[in-house]
Design an enzyme around this catalytic site. Structure first.
Site, PDB file in Angstrom:
ATOM      1  CE1 TYR A  23      -0.709   1.731  14.718  1.00  0.00           C
ATOM      2  CE2 TYR A  23      -1.628   3.017  16.513  1.00  0.00           C
ATOM      3  CZ  TYR A  23      -1.759   2.034  15.556  1.00  0.00           C
ATOM      4  OH  TYR A  23      -2.955   1.365  15.435  1.00  0.00           O
ATOM      5  CB  THR A  74      -5.458  -8.480  16.322  1.00  0.00           C
ATOM      6  OG1 THR A  74      -4.711  -7.499  17.015  1.00  0.00           O
ATOM      7  CG2 THR A  74      -6.663  -7.845  15.689  1.00  0.00           C
ATOM      8  CB  VAL A 129      -1.001   0.038   1.183  1.00  0.00           C
ATOM      9  CG1 VAL A 129      -2.134  -0.944   0.984  1.00  0.00           C
ATOM     10  CG2 VAL A 129      -0.303  -0.155   2.522  1.00  0.00           C
TER      11      VAL A 129
HETATM   12  N1  LIG Z   1      -5.355  -4.242  16.689  1.00  0.00           N
HETATM   13  C1  LIG Z   1      -5.639  -3.157  17.355  1.00  0.00           C
HETATM   14  O1  LIG Z   1      -5.706  -3.161  18.592  1.00  0.00           O
HETATM   15  C2  LIG Z   1      -5.892  -1.861  16.632  1.00  0.00           C
HETATM   16  C3  LIG Z   1      -6.433  -0.771  17.320  1.00  0.00           C
HETATM   17  C4  LIG Z   1      -6.681   0.416  16.635  1.00  0.00           C
HETATM   18  C5  LIG Z   1      -6.352   0.508  15.291  1.00  0.00           C
HETATM   19  N2  LIG Z   1      -5.812  -0.557  14.646  1.00  0.00           N
HETATM   20  C6  LIG Z   1      -5.504  -0.410  13.224  1.00  0.00           C
HETATM   21  O2  LIG Z   1      -6.290  -1.322  12.495  1.00  0.00           O
HETATM   22  C7  LIG Z   1      -5.620  -1.693  11.296  1.00  0.00           C
HETATM   23  C8  LIG Z   1      -5.561  -3.200  11.208  1.00  0.00           C
HETATM   24  O3  LIG Z   1      -4.900  -3.683  12.359  1.00  0.00           O
HETATM   25  P1  LIG Z   1      -4.860  -5.226  12.755  1.00  0.00           P
HETATM   26  O4  LIG Z   1      -4.689  -5.276  14.226  1.00  0.00           O
HETATM   27  O5  LIG Z   1      -5.989  -5.925  12.117  1.00  0.00           O
HETATM   28  O6  LIG Z   1      -3.443  -5.619  12.095  1.00  0.00           O
HETATM   29  P2  LIG Z   1      -2.866  -7.013  11.563  1.00  0.00           P
HETATM   30  O7  LIG Z   1      -1.402  -6.921  11.753  1.00  0.00           O
HETATM   31  O8  LIG Z   1      -3.616  -8.167  12.159  1.00  0.00           O
HETATM   32  O9  LIG Z   1      -3.219  -6.940  10.003  1.00  0.00           O
HETATM   33  C9  LIG Z   1      -2.645  -5.966   9.170  1.00  0.00           C
HETATM   34  C10 LIG Z   1      -2.571  -6.504   7.751  1.00  0.00           C
HETATM   35  O10 LIG Z   1      -1.982  -5.477   6.930  1.00  0.00           O
HETATM   36  C11 LIG Z   1      -1.052  -6.078   6.065  1.00  0.00           C
HETATM   37  N3  LIG Z   1      -0.029  -5.096   5.671  1.00  0.00           N
HETATM   38  C12 LIG Z   1       0.979  -4.610   6.444  1.00  0.00           C
HETATM   39  N4  LIG Z   1       1.747  -3.786   5.718  1.00  0.00           N
HETATM   40  C13 LIG Z   1       1.217  -3.755   4.464  1.00  0.00           C
HETATM   41  C14 LIG Z   1       1.582  -3.099   3.268  1.00  0.00           C
HETATM   42  N5  LIG Z   1       2.656  -2.301   3.193  1.00  0.00           N
HETATM   43  N6  LIG Z   1       0.809  -3.288   2.178  1.00  0.00           N
HETATM   44  C15 LIG Z   1      -0.270  -4.112   2.226  1.00  0.00           C
HETATM   45  N7  LIG Z   1      -0.653  -4.767   3.327  1.00  0.00           N
HETATM   46  C16 LIG Z   1       0.080  -4.596   4.439  1.00  0.00           C
HETATM   47  C17 LIG Z   1      -0.474  -7.239   6.860  1.00  0.00           C
HETATM   48  O11 LIG Z   1       0.120  -8.218   6.009  1.00  0.00           O
HETATM   49  C18 LIG Z   1      -1.684  -7.750   7.617  1.00  0.00           C
HETATM   50  O12 LIG Z   1      -2.361  -8.762   6.905  1.00  0.00           O
HETATM   51  C19 LIG Z   1      -4.253  -1.009  11.351  1.00  0.00           C
HETATM   52  O13 LIG Z   1      -4.311   0.190  10.614  1.00  0.00           O
HETATM   53  C20 LIG Z   1      -4.074  -0.729  12.825  1.00  0.00           C
HETATM   54  O14 LIG Z   1      -3.217   0.343  13.062  1.00  0.00           O
HETATM   55  C21 LIG Z   1      -5.581  -1.755  15.283  1.00  0.00           C
END
Ligand SMILES: NC(=O)c1ccc[n+]([C@@H]2O[C@H](COP(=O)([O-])OP(=O)(O)OC[C@H]3O[C@@H](n4cnc5c(N)ncnc54)[C@H](O)[C@@H]3O)[C@@H](O)[C@H]2O)c1
Length: 262
Positions: A161, A196, A67
């Site tokens: 972040y 997660t 991305v």
């Molecule tokens: N998990 C939490 O507690 C939480 C809380 C608030 C916000 N978020 C946000 O939610 C979103 C998803 O988080 P998650 O916990 O599901 O993460 P995750 O790590 O489980 O999944 C993230 C996915 O993004 C993919 N990814 C990473 N870099 C990439 C790139 N350069 N190009 C394409 N794909 C890429 C990874 O391969 C993975 O499949 C993120 O933006 C995270 O910051 C997560």
């Protein structure tokens, strides 16, 4: 149907949704949910095997994308359009939270830049690529994943972040205002901590850290990815037709809390 089974909701029949980071966590739960509501789901991820598995489950298409790469992001939305004939929903969700992003005093410039690229520049690229299709259709819903840390500070910092998510929030608001009269809504989803694999692993290693965080969550637990996916499905659907440029918190009340119950 048990009390736990959600009523079948088919709000997205015939719509095309692009989900980035669809291979894991929130993205995976959302790909499943959007598909269950009838959408064609295009699963984008840098991780080929996880992304393919997600697409197979969602009955959709996998596109391998970094991305942060403008050409790959352009090609992702073009593939969605060429395959299904529209781009109705963009869930710009891929993000990272690496350990070398920490206190400002110890986080180096390279670590800072990498997180900005993956978490913020990617959202700029995805919105820029999706918007022209939505303008032509006169319809679209963009949901950008920010975080509760975009609206509140933590003493245990992940400086890049947090700054990246603040950027996602402000950018989404501005786009929601700019394109509102063209039938396009743009919202920032602000999840609280989600159960997660990454978080589970972190907290299995350090239960004290988990307990320290949990104390701030009024509901007393972290979110399940499906609970975040349900919010995305709402924002993607016409049920949220008057929700735009919002800071859409799905955080179990963290951002509203001063003192939490014992
Ligand atoms: N998990 C939490 O507690 C939480 C809380 C608030 C916000 N978020 C946000 O939610 C979103 C998803 O988080 P998650 O916990 O599901 O993460 P995750 O790590 O489980 O999944 C993230 C996915 O993004 C993919 N990814 C990473 N870099 C990439 C790139 N350069 N190009 C394409 N794909 C890429 C990874 O391969 C993975 O499949 C993120 O933006 C995270 O910051 C997560």
């Amino acid at each position: 149907m048990t009390d736990q089974t959600p009523a079948v909701c088919r709000r997205l029949v015939g719509r095309t949704a692009v989900v980035t980071g669809a291979g894991s966590g929130i993205g995976l739960a959302t790909a499943r949910r959007l598909a269950s509501e009838g959408a064609h789901v295009v699963c984008a991820d840098i991780d080929e095997s996880a992304g393919k598995a997600a697409a197979a489950e969602a009955g959709g298409l996998f596109v391998k994308v970094d991305v942060t790469d403008p050409a790959e992001v352009e090609a992702l939305f073009k593939t969605a359009y060429d395959t299904y004939g529209s781009v109705d929903i963009a869930f710009n969700n891929a993000g990272i939270s690496p350990p070398d992003d920490d206190s400002i005093l110890t986080t180096g410039l390279e670590a800072w830049k990498r997180v900005q690229e993956v978490n913020l520049t990617s959202v700029y690229l995805c919105c820029k690529a999706a918007l022209p299709y939505m303008q032509r259709q006169g319809r679209g819903s963009i949901i950008n994943t920010a975080s509760f840390v975009a609206v509140m500070g933590a003493a245990t910092s992940q400086i890049s972040y947090t700054a990246s998510k603040g950027g996602v929030l402000a950018m989404s608001r501005e786009l929601g205002v700019q394109f509102a009269r063209e039938g396009i809504r743009v919202n920032a989803l602000c999840p609280g901590p989600v159960n997660t694999p990454l978080l589970k692993e972190l907290f299995a290693k350090d239960p004290e850290r988990a307990a320290r965080r949990l104390v701030h969550v009024p509901v007393g637990r972290f979110a399940e990815p499906e609970e975040i996916a349900a919010a995305v499905a709402f924002l993607a659907s016409d049920d949220s037709s008057f929700v735009n440029a919002a800071e859409f918190l799905v955080d179990g009340g963290i951002a509203g809390a001063y003192v939490t119950p014992l």
